[in-house]
Structure formats: structure tokens, C-alpha cells
Design a protein around this motif. Structure first.
Motif, PDB file in Angstrom:
ATOM      1  N   ARG A   1      61.715  78.733   2.710  1.00  0.00           N
ATOM      2  CA  ARG A   1      60.314  78.916   3.078  1.00  0.00           C
ATOM      3  C   ARG A   1      59.508  79.394   1.858  1.00  0.00           C
ATOM      4  NH1 ARG A   1      59.781  81.702   9.074  1.00  0.00           N
ATOM      5  NH2 ARG A   1      61.506  80.616  10.090  1.00  0.00           N
ATOM      6  N   PRO A   2      58.349  78.819   1.591  1.00  0.00           N
ATOM      7  CA  PRO A   2      57.539  79.216   0.426  1.00  0.00           C
ATOM      8  C   PRO A   2      56.714  80.459   0.724  1.00  0.00           C
ATOM      9  CG  PRO A   2      56.457  77.427   1.565  1.00  0.00           C
ATOM     10  CD  PRO A   2      57.756  77.665   2.302  1.00  0.00           C
ATOM     11  N   TRP A   3      57.401  81.560   0.984  1.00  0.00           N
ATOM     12  CA  TRP A   3      56.738  82.776   1.445  1.00  0.00           C
ATOM     13  C   TRP A   3      56.725  83.884   0.407  1.00  0.00           C
ATOM     14  CZ3 TRP A   3      58.203  83.588   7.303  1.00  0.00           C
ATOM     15  CH2 TRP A   3      57.501  82.636   8.051  1.00  0.00           C
ATOM     16  N   ARG A   4      56.984  83.542  -0.815  1.00  0.00           N
ATOM     17  CA  ARG A   4      56.755  84.482  -1.915  1.00  0.00           C
ATOM     18  C   ARG A   4      55.458  84.049  -2.584  1.00  0.00           C
ATOM     19  NH1 ARG A   4      58.940  83.790  -7.553  1.00  0.00           N
ATOM     20  NH2 ARG A   4      58.274  85.628  -8.696  1.00  0.00           N
ATOM     21  N   PHE A   5      54.554  85.008  -2.793  1.00  0.00           N
ATOM     22  CA  PHE A   5      53.247  84.720  -3.380  1.00  0.00           C
ATOM     23  C   PHE A   5      53.045  85.598  -4.602  1.00  0.00           C
ATOM     24  CE2 PHE A   5      53.111  83.985   1.183  1.00  0.00           C
ATOM     25  CZ  PHE A   5      52.595  82.704   1.263  1.00  0.00           C
ATOM     26  N   TRP A   6      52.470  85.023  -5.648  1.00  0.00           N
ATOM     27  CA  TRP A   6      52.220  85.829  -6.838  1.00  0.00           C
ATOM     28  C   TRP A   6      51.012  85.310  -7.603  1.00  0.00           C
ATOM     29  CZ3 TRP A   6      56.161  82.301  -6.340  1.00  0.00           C
ATOM     30  CH2 TRP A   6      56.299  81.318  -7.308  1.00  0.00           C
ATOM     31  N   VAL A   7      50.451  86.193  -8.440  1.00  0.00           N
ATOM     32  CA  VAL A   7      49.308  85.848  -9.264  1.00  0.00           C
ATOM     33  C   VAL A   7      49.797  85.091 -10.488  1.00  0.00           C
ATOM     34  CG1 VAL A   7      47.366  86.734 -10.623  1.00  0.00           C
ATOM     35  CG2 VAL A   7      47.998  87.843  -8.460  1.00  0.00           C
ATOM     36  N   LYS A   8      49.301  83.911 -10.653  1.00  0.00           N
ATOM     37  CA  LYS A   8      49.740  83.041 -11.744  1.00  0.00           C
ATOM     38  C   LYS A   8      49.529  83.693 -13.097  1.00  0.00           C
ATOM     39  CE  LYS A   8      49.073  78.343 -13.518  1.00  0.00           C
ATOM     40  NZ  LYS A   8      48.305  77.079 -13.341  1.00  0.00           N
ATOM     41  N   ASP A   9      50.579  83.662 -13.914  1.00  0.00           N
ATOM     42  CA  ASP A   9      50.545  84.140 -15.302  1.00  0.00           C
ATOM     43  C   ASP A   9      50.289  85.637 -15.448  1.00  0.00           C
ATOM     44  OD1 ASP A   9      50.998  81.528 -16.242  1.00  0.00           O
ATOM     45  OD2 ASP A   9      48.846  81.082 -16.292  1.00  0.00           O
ATOM     46  N   ASN A  10      50.447  86.403 -14.366  1.00  0.00           N
ATOM     47  CA  ASN A  10      50.327  87.845 -14.506  1.00  0.00           C
ATOM     48  C   ASN A  10      51.637  88.408 -15.065  1.00  0.00           C
ATOM     49  OD1 ASN A  10      50.639  90.794 -13.373  1.00  0.00           O
ATOM     50  ND2 ASN A  10      48.460  90.341 -13.285  1.00  0.00           N
TER      51      ASN A  10
END
Length: 210
Positions: free
Chosen positions: A196-205
Motif C-alpha cells: 500500500r502506498p501509505w508512506r508520505f514524505w516531502v520531496k527532497d527534504n
């Protein structure tokens, strides 16, 4: 991308209320928590960081969740209580992990806070982590950020809108292209649910976990 430049004045910040966590879609909440500010006021020491990585866990139907198949233990008890509480647990006997309980009572959904960008009380974060300078390793993991903020099992079940531990909205609005989604980490045992694609993060942080 660092988020500190997107902050409004702290005087315009507002704590998230229980209504924020009452949404039925835990993945939506996990995504919406990116850019919010996690604050601790522990033993007179205030520390804070911008949330840059989260993971969603959907209660009884998610094999990666501690509450899968309505599992009820003393550890998972708070997951079945009112939304907006802290679910803190210990792994490997040394790392505390902070989860936000969501959905209504009896629906054990939760969001794991995986990483933060340091914002306030950085000198105290460094002391707690025994580090000399701010580098991504300071808070780029769920066990690292709790140690930096002083979060322990003593904060199990506290409301995340009180005066000890809370989450604020400081006006950071993240466009969709700033956010990346993918499978959660370290849950191969969950079978198909691991995808499941349930990890979310700020790109390039730089403070996102590796």
C-alpha cells in the motif's frame, strides 16, 4: 526542500483540534499532517519540528497495523479510544515511536510520525541526541525524533491538543508535487498490505528517513 522558509509567524499558529483527526480516511490524514508542526513542552523545555514524513495504518483490515483483526492488548488500548491521542510504543527495547490515533472511537486507525525538520529548541534536541550540530540524522527517523523531543511512554494516551504535546498548523501549504507517496517501511510480514502506498514524505527534504 526545507520547509522553514514557508512558515507564517508563530503568533498565527493554531493547534489542530480533534475534528482534524476524525476523518475516516487515515491515508488522507497522514498526507495532510505533512507541513504541520509537532511541539513538545516537557519539563519546561519547548521543542518543535515540521512533520516531513508519515505512515498510515488502517486498523483491523491492515495486516501491518497493531490492531489487525481487532487485536486488543494493553499496548493497543488507546487506538480504540477517542481520536487525537498519542499512541506511543517501544521497539527493540530502546526506541519510542509516536503515532496519532485517528477516526472515531472503536476504529483503530493511526498515523506514525516518521521524521521532522527541526524548528525550535534545537539546542535541547542536540543535547538529548548527544549531537553537536544539526544534521539530518538528528530527527530523520521515528525513534530519533521522539528522543529529540523528549517523548516517551509517559506520553501514551495524551491528547495532542493539550499543553504537553500537540500539533500546530502554521500555514504551510504544500502543493501536490511537493509530496511523494510509496510503500511503508519494514513491514514485509504484512503480505499484500505491505505494498500500500501509505508512506508520505516531502520531496527532497533532507530530514526524511533513509
Amino acid at each position: 526542500m526545507l520547509l522553514t522558509k514557508l512558515l507564517r509567524s508563530p503568533s498565527k499558529s493554531k493547534k489542530l483540534t480533534q475534528d482534524f483527526y476524525l476523518r475516516g480516511d487515515v491515508a488522507q490524514i497522514a498526507r495532510m499532517l505533512l507541513g504541520k508542526v509537532l511541539v513538545s513542552e516537557i519539563e519546561g523545555i519547548r521543542t518543535a519540528g515540521i512533520i516531513v514524513e508519515t505512515e498510515a495504518y488502517s486498523g483491523k483490515n491492515d495486516r501491518a497495523s497493531h490492531a489487525y483483526k481487532n487485536r486488543r492488548t494493553e499496548r493497543t488500548r488507546v487506538m480504540y479510544e477517542e481520536d487525537g491521542r498519542a499512541y506511543v510504543y517501544l521497539i527493540y527495547g530502546m526506541y519510542h515511536l509516536l503515532n496519532v490515533v485517528t477516526n472515531r472511537a472503536g476504529k483503530p486507525d493511526a498515523v506514525l510520525i516518521r521524521a521532522i525538520e527541526p524548528l525550535e529548541g534545537v539546542e535541547h534536541m542536540l543535547a538529548r541526541r548527544k549531537q553537536k550540530r544539526v544534521i539530518p540524522d538528528l530527527t530523520n527517523g521515528p525513534g530519533k525524533l521522539t528522543r529529540a523531543l523528549g517523548i516517551t511512554l509517559a506520553h501514551y494516551g495524551v491528547y495532542l491538543s493539550g499543553d504537553l504535546l500537540w500539533i500546530e498548523d502554521r500555514g504551510i501549504a504544500l502543493p501536490p508535487h511537493f509530496i511523494t507517496a510509496g510503500p511503508r517501511i519494514g513491514i514485509a510480514y504484512a503480505g499484500e498490505d505491505a505494498a500500500r502506498p501509505w508512506r508520505f514524505w516531502v520531496k527532497d527534504n533532507p530530514f526524511v528517513s533513509k
